[in-house]
Design a protein around this motif. Structure first.
Motif, PDB file in Angstrom:
ATOM      1  N   GLN A  50       0.805  -1.223   0.000  1.00 56.97           N
ATOM      2  CA  GLN A  50       0.000   0.000   0.000  1.00 56.97           C
ATOM      3  C   GLN A  50       0.840   1.276   0.000  1.00 56.97           C
ATOM      4  O   GLN A  50       0.434   2.307  -0.539  1.00 56.97           O
ATOM      5  CB  GLN A  50      -0.941   0.000   1.206  1.00 56.97           C
ATOM      6  N   ILE A  91       1.323   3.501  -3.169  1.00 60.33           N
ATOM      7  CA  ILE A  91       0.313   4.488  -3.545  1.00 60.33           C
ATOM      8  C   ILE A  91       0.435   5.717  -2.645  1.00 60.33           C
ATOM      9  O   ILE A  91       0.441   6.860  -3.103  1.00 60.33           O
ATOM     10  CB  ILE A  91      -1.091   3.866  -3.456  1.00 60.33           C
ATOM     11  N   ASN A  92       0.551   5.451  -1.346  1.00 58.15           N
ATOM     12  CA  ASN A  92       0.710   6.518  -0.361  1.00 58.15           C
ATOM     13  C   ASN A  92       1.865   7.450  -0.747  1.00 58.15           C
ATOM     14  O   ASN A  92       1.717   8.677  -0.790  1.00 58.15           O
ATOM     15  CB  ASN A  92       0.948   5.842   1.004  1.00 58.15           C
ATOM     16  N   LEU A 127      -5.700   9.204  -7.859  1.00 57.29           N
ATOM     17  CA  LEU A 127      -5.876   8.400  -6.650  1.00 57.29           C
ATOM     18  C   LEU A 127      -6.044   9.306  -5.432  1.00 57.29           C
ATOM     19  O   LEU A 127      -6.877   9.030  -4.555  1.00 57.29           O
ATOM     20  CB  LEU A 127      -4.690   7.443  -6.471  1.00 57.29           C
ATOM     21  N   ARG A 139      -9.811  10.436  -2.078  1.00 57.66           N
ATOM     22  CA  ARG A 139      -9.975  10.680  -0.646  1.00 57.66           C
ATOM     23  C   ARG A 139     -11.071  11.690  -0.367  1.00 57.66           C
ATOM     24  O   ARG A 139     -11.569  11.766   0.753  1.00 57.66           O
ATOM     25  CB  ARG A 139      -8.671  11.239  -0.050  1.00 57.66           C
ATOM     26  N   THR A 171     -13.622   5.171  -2.477  1.00 58.06           N
ATOM     27  CA  THR A 171     -13.520   4.320  -1.293  1.00 58.06           C
ATOM     28  C   THR A 171     -12.115   3.726  -1.251  1.00 58.06           C
ATOM     29  O   THR A 171     -11.622   3.266  -2.277  1.00 58.06           O
ATOM     30  CB  THR A 171     -14.528   3.159  -1.386  1.00 58.06           C
ATOM     31  N   ALA A 172     -11.497   3.745  -0.084  1.00 52.17           N
ATOM     32  CA  ALA A 172     -10.203   3.067   0.059  1.00 52.17           C
ATOM     33  C   ALA A 172     -10.250   2.195   1.293  1.00 52.17           C
ATOM     34  O   ALA A 172     -10.360   2.694   2.407  1.00 52.17           O
ATOM     35  CB  ALA A 172      -9.067   4.064   0.155  1.00 52.17           C
ATOM     36  N   THR A 213      -8.637  -1.581   3.165  1.00 52.77           N
ATOM     37  CA  THR A 213      -7.488  -2.473   3.188  1.00 52.77           C
ATOM     38  C   THR A 213      -8.004  -3.895   3.328  1.00 52.77           C
ATOM     39  O   THR A 213      -8.877  -4.147   4.166  1.00 52.77           O
ATOM     40  CB  THR A 213      -6.567  -2.119   4.370  1.00 52.77           C
ATOM     41  N   PRO A 260      -4.440  -3.025  -0.964  1.00 51.48           N
ATOM     42  CA  PRO A 260      -5.500  -2.027  -1.098  1.00 51.48           C
ATOM     43  C   PRO A 260      -6.747  -2.584  -1.773  1.00 51.48           C
ATOM     44  O   PRO A 260      -6.676  -3.526  -2.569  1.00 51.48           O
ATOM     45  CB  PRO A 260      -4.857  -0.959  -1.993  1.00 51.48           C
ATOM     46  N   ILE A 284      -9.429  -0.299  -3.527  1.00 51.94           N
ATOM     47  CA  ILE A 284      -9.770   1.098  -3.822  1.00 51.94           C
ATOM     48  C   ILE A 284     -10.796   1.134  -4.944  1.00 51.94           C
ATOM     49  O   ILE A 284     -10.624   0.445  -5.958  1.00 51.94           O
ATOM     50  CB  ILE A 284      -8.499   1.873  -4.230  1.00 51.94           C
TER      51      ILE A 284
END
Lengths: 409, 409
Positions: free
Chosen positions: B29, B32-33, B44, B48, B54-55, B57, B379, B381
């Motif tokens: 993950q 992406i962060n 992406l 948020r 929607t995200a 885990t 993720p 997402i």
């Protein structure tokens, strides 16, 4: 023939060359790996070459927090021996949360103090002042923090005019420079006082904000690499370890993943049935909002401990729950200073108390923190080859003085 | 009113808008962060914002390998149902290691094939050809790999002239561009064939080489972000997940940390007492040297299974050892295709067989790999809000079709 001293049941040779132990706060191993890959840490990279250095991986103390691990490194023993298992514990007699920064909570002498007592010159430099009193307890030598370097006096800190000597302004407590001051002061002391033993301890301000391999992290490790090279050139034996690792505690889009334990417990069992303590809490929480992956729970009615344990273990994001006896045995913690339950968060999850108790407004970047098992692996790097080391031995960060003093070839 | 189909005991609404499920191979993950933090993934990042996306885990299948997870995503079920638990299993009857790339080993129909059978248009594009036959099993639709895109024919792949249509040369199997071809082909199909369901599966070439936040990783995610934005603009429902995460398997100086299980077992118990199988092994091992954090062990003398289990569990770097029954229950694996023991490596440790069986000459950068529990978080997402989702449900990457088809608001 070298002399030995015995501290907390372990024997240490007194050093024949200046010996520097560095605790890099929050040094997930990947920081060094990535800095080397980016070409920013040529000295550390050179330690891979045959015959030059040693790089091992060790386990830190759980909770993977700063104070318990710094105290373990300087006593050579786990918290069950030295007593410091977090920044806070809950005193059930008084019903108050007690800050454990005071040396009166320390139950064991340090290698540093004992080396000084044996006539060796010892110097300690920490980034934040909160560690100074604990690390310097009983120490006749030099001990000061970068944060309050301007307050250093001969009679209280063993040194004076250190800001002028270092030639750097005293940095903000929330900065990379606070740690740089530690290394610059270490170099100044090495060159002039030439202590037999130096302990340097940084702050994880950079690691809480920046992931391994990012430009800010690489620059921070490049700075350290330059100082390590200078210590090496000056003939010092250098042992580098960490108090704990560091991991993102977020989802893929960078939002904090937090289990607010007090809220969940109050909702399920009612208020006043349990009290969640986060021993990461300290006066400097801006960069992590007091969110780590370790919590302890005090349960009012002891008959409900198992029920509460099962409930907490079932929460998404919780890695494991141990009762007081299990936790104090497995992690070598003082049973009288942990709760009825010890809770570990998963690698990407932090544990909170009640949501309204956490101020996340200071989190300008995605949460990175520590405290759990996932931050237990730390480096043990020396600028020397080692000898007579049992390959099957479980290495700990608190073996740093043993390796540097007893096993350097 | 929408129609439903039932596949492997789960019900799926047939899509009213083109629905794209993307499996990003090796998408820890943090990739992406960090790409978002570096400003490289604005689409992406936009998910948020309130009301947009929607995200979540989820947990992937253990072993956290490519084939078991891709097959779980497209069947909606764990390997105990679909049968694919790695690239290899050991056939005790014949005494041979058997490659499981052939659809004859697949024990369940795919959502893709059943959607096509229900009259929906389905397209599948994979990076490597090794997955094509499994993912396309029983599918009347489009199915081809970027690796062998030039071989695509209407009668065998449901499409032709795809290289010319995409307008990109066929990239090397060891490249970031191989995955880019997948997304470019997906966009071409979305715009022209406008399939009801598209499944896109990339390769983890970049993630095996580059850590989250490094320029190469950020560029790769920037490329994906541009395609995701285009799919979104074209009105597609987009669900992004991963087959597994990715972690460094090195020490702080970037050298591989490997437990060579076959060597350790042979040394301790004698040769021929056990056989270590690494189900990560496949024809494309250059970037990981067949080293992951999962291994199975076949033990010749069943009476010695417990003794061997205890020995392996005691090795530094081993996280846990499960016997066949425990592993098949806990990880929902087909008991007849795993060994007597399943071994998981710690996060920073890979498991090997015999050292001389691994060619590490292709490892031009520090080893990064997967296979264990430490790579389980992935993720989930979506570019839509979700509805009617049970908050207590344990999410899996193989819920991607369920979320995209049944829960989109």
């Amino acid at each position: 023939m070298s002399e030995h001293i015995v501290v907390n049941g372990r024997s240490y040779r007194t050093p024949s060359a200046p010996t520097i132990v560095v605790c890099i706060d929050g040094c997930e191993q990947e920081y060094i790996n990535q800095a080397i890959l980016a070409g920013k840490a040529p000295f550390l990279a050179s330690l891979r070459e045959a015959g030059v250095g040693t790089a091992l991986t060790g386990d830190c103390v759980v909770p993977s927090f700063t104070n318990p691990n710094n105290l373990s490194i300087v006593t050579g023993r786990p918290p069950s021996v030295h007593g410091i298992c977090g920044n806070f514990f809950f005193d059930e007699a008084s019903g108050a949360e007690v800050l454990m920064n005071d040396p009166k909570y320390l139950r064991a002498p340090t290698i540093l103090a004992e080396m000084a007592r044996a006539g060796r010159r010892v110097a300690v430099v920490t980034a934040k002042d909160k560690l100074r009193a604990l690390l310097g307890h009983g120490l006749r030598g030099i001990c000061f923090s970068a944060e309050k370097a301007q307050e250093a006096r001969i009679d209280t800190h063993g040194v004076e005019q250190i800001v002028e000597r270092v030639g750097m302004p005293v940095p903000s407590v929330y900065s990379a420079e606070l740690s740089e001051f530690v290394f610059a002061a270490g170099l100044e002391l090495l060159r002039h006082e030439r202590p037999d033993v130096i302990y340097l301890s940084t702050t994880d301000y950079v690691q809480h904000k920046h992931a391994p391999g990012t430009p800010e992290a690489n620059d921070f490790y490049a700075m350290m690499d330059r100082y390590f090279a200078k210590y090496h050139e000056a003939g010092a034996v250098l042992a580098i370890t960490a108090d704990h690792g560091m991991n993102a505690k977020t989802d893929a889009l960078g939002r904090p993943r937090v289990v607010y334990l007090q809220d969940r417990l109050d909702e399920r069992f009612g208020e006043q049935t349990s009290r969640v303590i986060l021993p990461i809490t300290d006066p400097y929480v801006v960069h992590h909002g007091a969110l780590g992956s370790y919590a302890t729970i005090y349960v009012r009615d002891r008959d409900r401990v198992r029920e509460i344990s099962r409930f907490v273990a079932s929460l998404d994001g919780v890695e494991s729950v141990l009762d007081r006896a299990e936790a104090s045995e497995r992690f070598e913690l003082p049973a009288d200073r942990i709760g009825d339950l010890v809770v570990l968060g998963e690698r990407l999850t932090a544990l909170g108390s009640a949501a309204d108790q956490h101020d996340l407004s200071g989190l300008t970047v995605p949460l990175r923190s520590h405290g759990g098992l996932s931050e237990q692996k730390v480096p043990l790097i020396l600028n020397r080859k080692l000898r007579e080391l049992d390959g099957a031995r479980r290495l700990r960060n608190f073996d740093a003085f043993d390796l540097a003093l007893n096993h350097v070839a």
